[in-house]
Write a protein that holds these residues in place. Structure first.
Motif, short mmCIF file in Angstrom:
data_model
loop_
_atom_site.label_atom_id
_atom_site.label_comp_id
_atom_site.label_asym_id
_atom_site.label_seq_id
_atom_site.Cartn_x
_atom_site.Cartn_y
_atom_site.Cartn_z
N UNK A 87 101.59 4.80 -23.97
CA UNK A 87 100.69 4.55 -25.10
C UNK A 87 101.43 3.98 -26.30
N UNK A 88 102.70 4.31 -26.47
CA UNK A 88 103.50 3.83 -27.60
C UNK A 88 102.77 4.06 -28.92
N UNK A 97 111.71 -1.72 -24.93
CA UNK A 97 111.12 -0.83 -25.93
C UNK A 97 110.74 -1.58 -27.20
N UNK A 98 111.60 -2.50 -27.61
CA UNK A 98 111.30 -3.28 -28.81
C UNK A 98 110.00 -4.06 -28.64
N UNK A 120 104.24 -4.39 -29.93
CA UNK A 120 102.97 -4.81 -29.36
C UNK A 120 103.03 -6.12 -28.63
N UNK A 121 104.24 -6.49 -28.13
CA UNK A 121 104.44 -7.76 -27.43
C UNK A 121 104.68 -7.50 -25.95
N UNK A 168 112.69 -10.30 -27.06
CA UNK A 168 113.37 -9.32 -27.90
C UNK A 168 113.61 -9.78 -29.32
N UNK A 169 113.99 -11.04 -29.51
CA UNK A 169 114.22 -11.55 -30.86
C UNK A 169 112.92 -11.59 -31.66
N UNK A 170 111.83 -11.98 -30.99
CA UNK A 170 110.52 -12.00 -31.65
C UNK A 170 110.11 -10.58 -32.03
#
Length: 320
Positions: free
Chosen positions: A177-178, A199-200, A205-206, A213-215
């Motif tokens: 669910x994050x 996780x990032x 929400x991507x 990851x950079x975004x």
């Protein structure tokens, strides 16, 4: 004001049973599979990070909860043997110590955890003398400890009010669910976020795809001043909302990658507490994460400050 500790770590501690590498699919139906290696060692994201920081020379205290059982005493003894103060690691008489089994395959692993005392860890397990007596407060495994998560914003707020800095490594969310409610309140009092690439992306929400990851890191800097993202063999990056730094790290032949991200966390925190720039901290942390993979488990190959520093030379970096 003088501080008793450089770092207070709050979170999970448990034995890890690590087996692998698996060469085929995991078979049920009472089939027995043979693998080349198996070991039991100290685990838990918070515990591994605490050991890594102590190995790097920081004065480290740990707050949390384990069962008053053989596994709990094992955890306390292993933390103490690595120089971590365990006076605030509470022994619970009603719940067992958590236990994690890691099955490795190539550079990946499956993780199965019996939570035990993790469901009972709360802000009340963190003594005020440690919270106000540390230069930095780090929490890990946010989604495994719902009671601690509910009180973490207040803990971080108190720490920052006394002049300490804060960091969070959420680790995975088994529910998928994050949660953005409780977590949003915590991030409002967090100075440094330390997710891995997947996780990032989930926290931002991507979808987890190439180049994401950079975004994700840039999106997360709208909520946290500094984000450092671990990306396995592809290295790591950090973003402060204006400038992005990246590193490919160093190449090692890994035994397994269990705890590498937690050793990265320890390296990043140690470098920052030595007043190094984000770019220097990133390079140093990547070295610490890589070197930790040379032996089974997360703690037995963690480097000293001088050892990690020596491996920075080929990169042309200096975090001494």
């Amino acid at each position: 004001m003088p501080r008793s500790f450089d770092l207070l770590v709050v979170g999970d501690a448990n034995p890890d049973v690590i087996v692998g590498p698996l060469t085929g699919p995991l078979a049920f139906g009472q089939r027995e599979l043979l693998v080349d290696h198996g070991t039991m060692t100290l685990g838990g994201s918070a515990a591994i990070a605490a050991c890594g920081a102590a190995r790097l020379g920081l004065r480290v205290a740990f707050a949390g909860r384990v069962g008053n059982d053989d596994a709990g005493h094992y955890v306390r003894d292993r933390l103490a043997a690595r120089g971590v103060d365990v006076d605030a690691l509470r022994l619970d008489d009603t719940l067992p110590t958590p236990l994690t089994v890691c099955v490795t395959r190539g550079g990946d692993r499956a993780i199965v955890t019996a939570p035990g005392t993790l469901s009972a860890v709360s802000a009340d397990d963190v003594p005020e003398r440690l919270l106000t007596g540390a230069r930095h407060v780090h929490a890990a495994s946010f989604f495994l400890m719902p009671r601690l998560a509910a009180g973490l914003a207040d803990l971080f707020r108190t720490a920052r009010d006394t002049g300490a800095s804060t960091s969070l490594d959420t680790n995975d969310d088994p529910s998928g669910r994050w949660d953005s409610g409780t977590l949003a309140a915590v991030l409002a009092h967090t100075d440094l976020l330390l997710p891995n690439a997947r996780e990032a992306c989930r926290l931002a929400g991507l979808p987890g795809g190439v180049g994401q990851p950079a975004v994700a890191a840039r999106a997360l800097t709208r909520r946290v001043p500094l984000v450092a993202v671990k990306n396995g063999a592809d290295g790591a990056l950090c973003d402060d909302g204006t400038t992005v730094h990246s590193t490919t790290g160093i190449r090692v032949t890994p035994h397994d990658t269990v705890g590498a991200g937690d050793s990265f966390d320890a390296g990043f925190l140690a470098a920052r507490l030595h007043h190094r720039s984000a770019e220097e901290a990133l390079a140093f942390a990547a070295v610490c994460g890589a070197l930790s993979t040379r032996r089974p488990g997360g703690v037995d190959a963690q480097p000293t400050w001088d050892e990690a520093q020596a491996h920075l030379a080929p990169l042309g970096a200096d975090a001494s």
